[in-house]
Scaffold this motif. Structure first.
Motif, PDB file in Angstrom:
ATOM      1  N   SER A  13       0.478  -1.494   0.055  1.00  0.00           N
ATOM      2  CA  SER A  13      -0.015  -0.152   0.321  1.00  0.00           C
ATOM      3  C   SER A  13       1.114   1.227   0.164  1.00  0.00           C
ATOM      4  O   SER A  13       0.538   2.261  -0.297  1.00  0.00           O
ATOM      5  CB  SER A  13      -0.879   0.018   1.257  1.00  0.00           C
ATOM      6  OG  SER A  13      -0.146  -0.214   3.021  1.00  0.00           O
ATOM      7  N   THR A  14       2.014   1.290   0.000  1.00  0.00           N
ATOM      8  CA  THR A  14       2.910   2.130   0.531  1.00  0.00           C
ATOM      9  C   THR A  14       3.860   2.456  -0.461  1.00  0.00           C
ATOM     10  O   THR A  14       5.123   3.261  -0.402  1.00  0.00           O
ATOM     11  CB  THR A  14       3.236   1.856   1.359  1.00  0.00           C
ATOM     12  OG1 THR A  14       4.012   0.994   1.461  1.00  0.00           O
ATOM     13  CG2 THR A  14       2.663   2.282   2.842  1.00  0.00           C
ATOM     14  N   GLY A  15       4.331   1.321  -1.461  1.00  0.00           N
ATOM     15  CA  GLY A  15       4.862   1.508  -2.456  1.00  0.00           C
ATOM     16  C   GLY A  15       5.425  -0.145  -3.093  1.00  0.00           C
ATOM     17  O   GLY A  15       4.857  -0.525  -2.850  1.00  0.00           O
ATOM     18  N   VAL A  16       6.750  -0.019  -3.241  1.00  0.00           N
ATOM     19  CA  VAL A  16       7.211  -1.185  -3.409  1.00  0.00           C
ATOM     20  C   VAL A  16       8.274  -1.700  -2.363  1.00  0.00           C
ATOM     21  O   VAL A  16       9.297  -0.879  -1.870  1.00  0.00           O
ATOM     22  CB  VAL A  16       9.184  -1.095  -5.235  1.00  0.00           C
ATOM     23  CG1 VAL A  16       9.403  -2.289  -5.002  1.00  0.00           C
ATOM     24  CG2 VAL A  16       7.765  -0.251  -6.199  1.00  0.00           C
ATOM     25  N   THR A  17       7.938  -2.577  -2.696  1.00  0.00           N
ATOM     26  CA  THR A  17       9.080  -3.147  -1.003  1.00  0.00           C
ATOM     27  C   THR A  17       9.972  -4.682  -2.142  1.00  0.00           C
ATOM     28  O   THR A  17       9.749  -5.272  -2.705  1.00  0.00           O
ATOM     29  CB  THR A  17       7.762  -3.790  -0.005  1.00  0.00           C
ATOM     30  OG1 THR A  17       7.377  -5.418  -0.627  1.00  0.00           O
ATOM     31  CG2 THR A  17       7.318  -3.042   0.928  1.00  0.00           C
ATOM     32  N   VAL A  18      11.139  -4.555  -1.076  1.00  0.00           N
ATOM     33  CA  VAL A  18      12.279  -5.792  -2.524  1.00  0.00           C
ATOM     34  C   VAL A  18      12.158  -6.012  -0.394  1.00  0.00           C
ATOM     35  O   VAL A  18      12.834  -5.745   0.325  1.00  0.00           O
ATOM     36  CB  VAL A  18      13.340  -4.323  -1.757  1.00  0.00           C
ATOM     37  CG1 VAL A  18      14.241  -5.095  -1.751  1.00  0.00           C
ATOM     38  CG2 VAL A  18      13.823  -2.923  -2.273  1.00  0.00           C
ATOM     39  N   LYS A  19      12.234  -7.566  -1.346  1.00  0.00           N
ATOM     40  CA  LYS A  19      12.188  -9.136  -0.443  1.00  0.00           C
ATOM     41  C   LYS A  19      13.762  -8.765   0.629  1.00  0.00           C
ATOM     42  O   LYS A  19      13.601  -9.298   1.424  1.00  0.00           O
ATOM     43  CB  LYS A  19      12.063 -10.531  -2.098  1.00  0.00           C
ATOM     44  CG  LYS A  19      10.508  -9.850  -1.554  1.00  0.00           C
ATOM     45  CD  LYS A  19       9.392 -10.710  -0.776  1.00  0.00           C
ATOM     46  CE  LYS A  19       8.633 -10.894  -0.774  1.00  0.00           C
ATOM     47  NZ  LYS A  19       8.387 -12.467  -1.808  1.00  0.00           N
ATOM     48  N   PRO A  20      13.963  -9.053   0.072  1.00  0.00           N
ATOM     49  CA  PRO A  20      15.807  -9.020   1.053  1.00  0.00           C
ATOM     50  C   PRO A  20      15.830  -8.473   2.260  1.00  0.00           C
ATOM     51  O   PRO A  20      15.887  -8.824   2.707  1.00  0.00           O
ATOM     52  CB  PRO A  20      17.020  -8.886  -0.353  1.00  0.00           C
ATOM     53  CG  PRO A  20      16.229  -8.531  -1.590  1.00  0.00           C
ATOM     54  CD  PRO A  20      14.478  -8.976  -1.427  1.00  0.00           C
ATOM     55  N   VAL A  22      13.229  -6.979   3.613  1.00  0.00           N
ATOM     56  CA  VAL A  22      11.913  -7.813   4.324  1.00  0.00           C
ATOM     57  C   VAL A  22      12.547  -8.246   4.887  1.00  0.00           C
ATOM     58  O   VAL A  22      12.320  -9.338   5.784  1.00  0.00           O
ATOM     59  CB  VAL A  22      10.369  -8.137   3.587  1.00  0.00           C
ATOM     60  CG1 VAL A  22       9.495  -8.867   4.286  1.00  0.00           C
ATOM     61  CG2 VAL A  22      10.147  -6.988   2.769  1.00  0.00           C
ATOM     62  N   ASN A  23      12.754  -9.278   4.374  1.00  0.00           N
ATOM     63  CA  ASN A  23      13.677 -10.861   4.973  1.00  0.00           C
ATOM     64  C   ASN A  23      14.323 -10.675   6.126  1.00  0.00           C
ATOM     65  O   ASN A  23      14.394 -11.375   7.115  1.00  0.00           O
ATOM     66  CB  ASN A  23      14.923 -11.676   4.159  1.00  0.00           C
ATOM     67  CG  ASN A  23      13.270 -12.756   3.033  1.00  0.00           C
ATOM     68  OD1 ASN A  23      11.767 -12.478   3.800  1.00  0.00           O
ATOM     69  ND2 ASN A  23      13.867 -12.503   1.798  1.00  0.00           N
ATOM     70  N   ALA A  24      15.204  -9.227   6.054  1.00  0.00           N
ATOM     71  CA  ALA A  24      16.584  -9.427   7.426  1.00  0.00           C
ATOM     72  C   ALA A  24      15.696  -8.348   8.008  1.00  0.00           C
ATOM     73  O   ALA A  24      15.716  -8.585   8.991  1.00  0.00           O
ATOM     74  CB  ALA A  24      17.554  -7.973   6.427  1.00  0.00           C
ATOM     75  N   ILE A  25      15.189  -7.916   7.956  1.00  0.00           N
ATOM     76  CA  ILE A  25      14.152  -7.361   8.968  1.00  0.00           C
ATOM     77  C   ILE A  25      13.356  -8.299   9.764  1.00  0.00           C
ATOM     78  O   ILE A  25      13.499  -8.589  11.235  1.00  0.00           O
ATOM     79  CB  ILE A  25      12.997  -6.051   8.573  1.00  0.00           C
ATOM     80  CG1 ILE A  25      14.132  -4.866   8.385  1.00  0.00           C
ATOM     81  CG2 ILE A  25      12.136  -5.442   9.444  1.00  0.00           C
ATOM     82  CD1 ILE A  25      13.159  -3.794   6.979  1.00  0.00           C
ATOM     83  N   ARG A  26      12.808  -9.286   9.129  1.00  0.00           N
ATOM     84  CA  ARG A  26      12.006 -10.150   9.442  1.00  0.00           C
ATOM     85  C   ARG A  26      13.204 -11.238  10.548  1.00  0.00           C
ATOM     86  O   ARG A  26      12.694 -11.669  11.549  1.00  0.00           O
ATOM     87  CB  ARG A  26      11.019 -11.180   8.756  1.00  0.00           C
ATOM     88  CG  ARG A  26      10.054 -10.066   8.242  1.00  0.00           C
ATOM     89  CD  ARG A  26       8.864 -11.341   6.965  1.00  0.00           C
ATOM     90  NE  ARG A  26       9.245 -12.491   7.542  1.00  0.00           N
ATOM     91  CZ  ARG A  26       8.893 -13.305   7.072  1.00  0.00           C
ATOM     92  NH1 ARG A  26       9.313 -13.620   6.096  1.00  0.00           N
ATOM     93  NH2 ARG A  26       8.021 -13.968   7.766  1.00  0.00           N
TER      94      ARG A  26
END
Length: 261
Positions: A13-20, A22-26
């Motif tokens: 909803s806020t634009g493009v997210t970069v999977k790598p 996101v994985n690092a943050i998770r």
């Protein structure tokens, strides 16, 4: 321009997210919440991340000192680098708390609302602190509010230091919606005045009926990192009073800078 697979990029909803990323943050959230060492296979299974992808992400986080790796148990824990990062954020928050009495004092003395704006990236400023004058008609502004970088009295200060060429600046300016009609050449003149005076003014262009005066808060290298702004209703101050308000705000901004940096 490099191509990305659907596994690398996803829409939100806020634009493009970069999977790598996101994985690092998770992974960081998981290890922080669990508080105990975990093996790569367990992390991958718990977070439903491809094992190979998870392993490479963990290695990267270790290399960046965000995580520690125990070669004997083959487990990962949160690292010193992450602790230092959190410590810096906490320290910044504590410093903002120390700044509040200065803002409260200025608000009471000049019967204004005092706001502190921080630059976020190349196109936004965010409100990180706000203090109102006691006993006066108040102008409340929500902490966390974000504005286009060029907007408001604070925006004119940041614009003066951006170093954008005319074509780029004009393109950014044309995307901003002003409460009062404002031409590009007039905006450029106001930015130039801000550079000359050391403080800036927005006379109802950000919000109809509102006058704002802002002064820069510089870091140790002399770059503008924040802007402190005095917000009041239009028509209550003449040019001479606005000038005095700007000069006084500059002195307060210098004190704020000494605390934050």
């Amino acid at each position: 321009m490099p191509e990305h697979s659907s596994e690398d990029l996803s829409e939100s909803s806020t634009g493009v997210t970069v999977k790598p990323v996101v994985n690092a943050i998770r992974i960081l959230r998981f290890l922080t919440a669990s508080g105990s060492p975990a093996r790569a296979a367990d992390i991958a299974r718990e977070l439903a991340i491809n094992p190979s992808t998870c392993f490479n992400t963990l290695r990267t986080l270790v290399a960046e000192e965000m995580l520690d790796f125990d070669p004997l148990s083959k487990t990962y824990t949160t690292g010193l680098g992450l602790a230092k990062l959190v410590e810096q954020l906490v320290t910044q928050g504590q410093r903002l708390e120390i700044v509040r009495p200065l803002m409260q004092e200025f608000a009471a003395a000049h019967h204004v609302t005092v706001t502190l704006w921080r630059r976020m990236g190349n196109d936004r400023i965010v409100l990180v602190s706000s203090e109102t004058s006691p006993g006066d008609l108040r102008i409340d502004m929500a902490i966390g509010q974000r504005l286009p970088l060029l907007m408001g009295a604070s925006g004119r200060l940041f614009t003066a230091r951006l170093g954008l060429d005319e074509e780029r600046l004009r393109a950014v300016f044309d995307k901003v919606r002003w409460a009062r009609s404002l031409g590009y050449e007039e905006y450029r003149r106001q930015v130039a005045d801000a550079s000359t005076n050391g403080w800036s003014v927005d006379d109802g262009y950000f919000s109809a009926g509102i006058l704002a005066v802002a002064a820069p808060v510089n870091d140790r290298a002399g770059a503008i990192a924040y802007a402190v702004s005095a917000v009041t209703f239009r028509g209550q101050h003449g040019d001479a009073e606005i000038g005095k308000l700007g000069q006084s705000l500059c002195r307060t901004a210098a004190k704020v800078g000494n605390i934050l940096f």
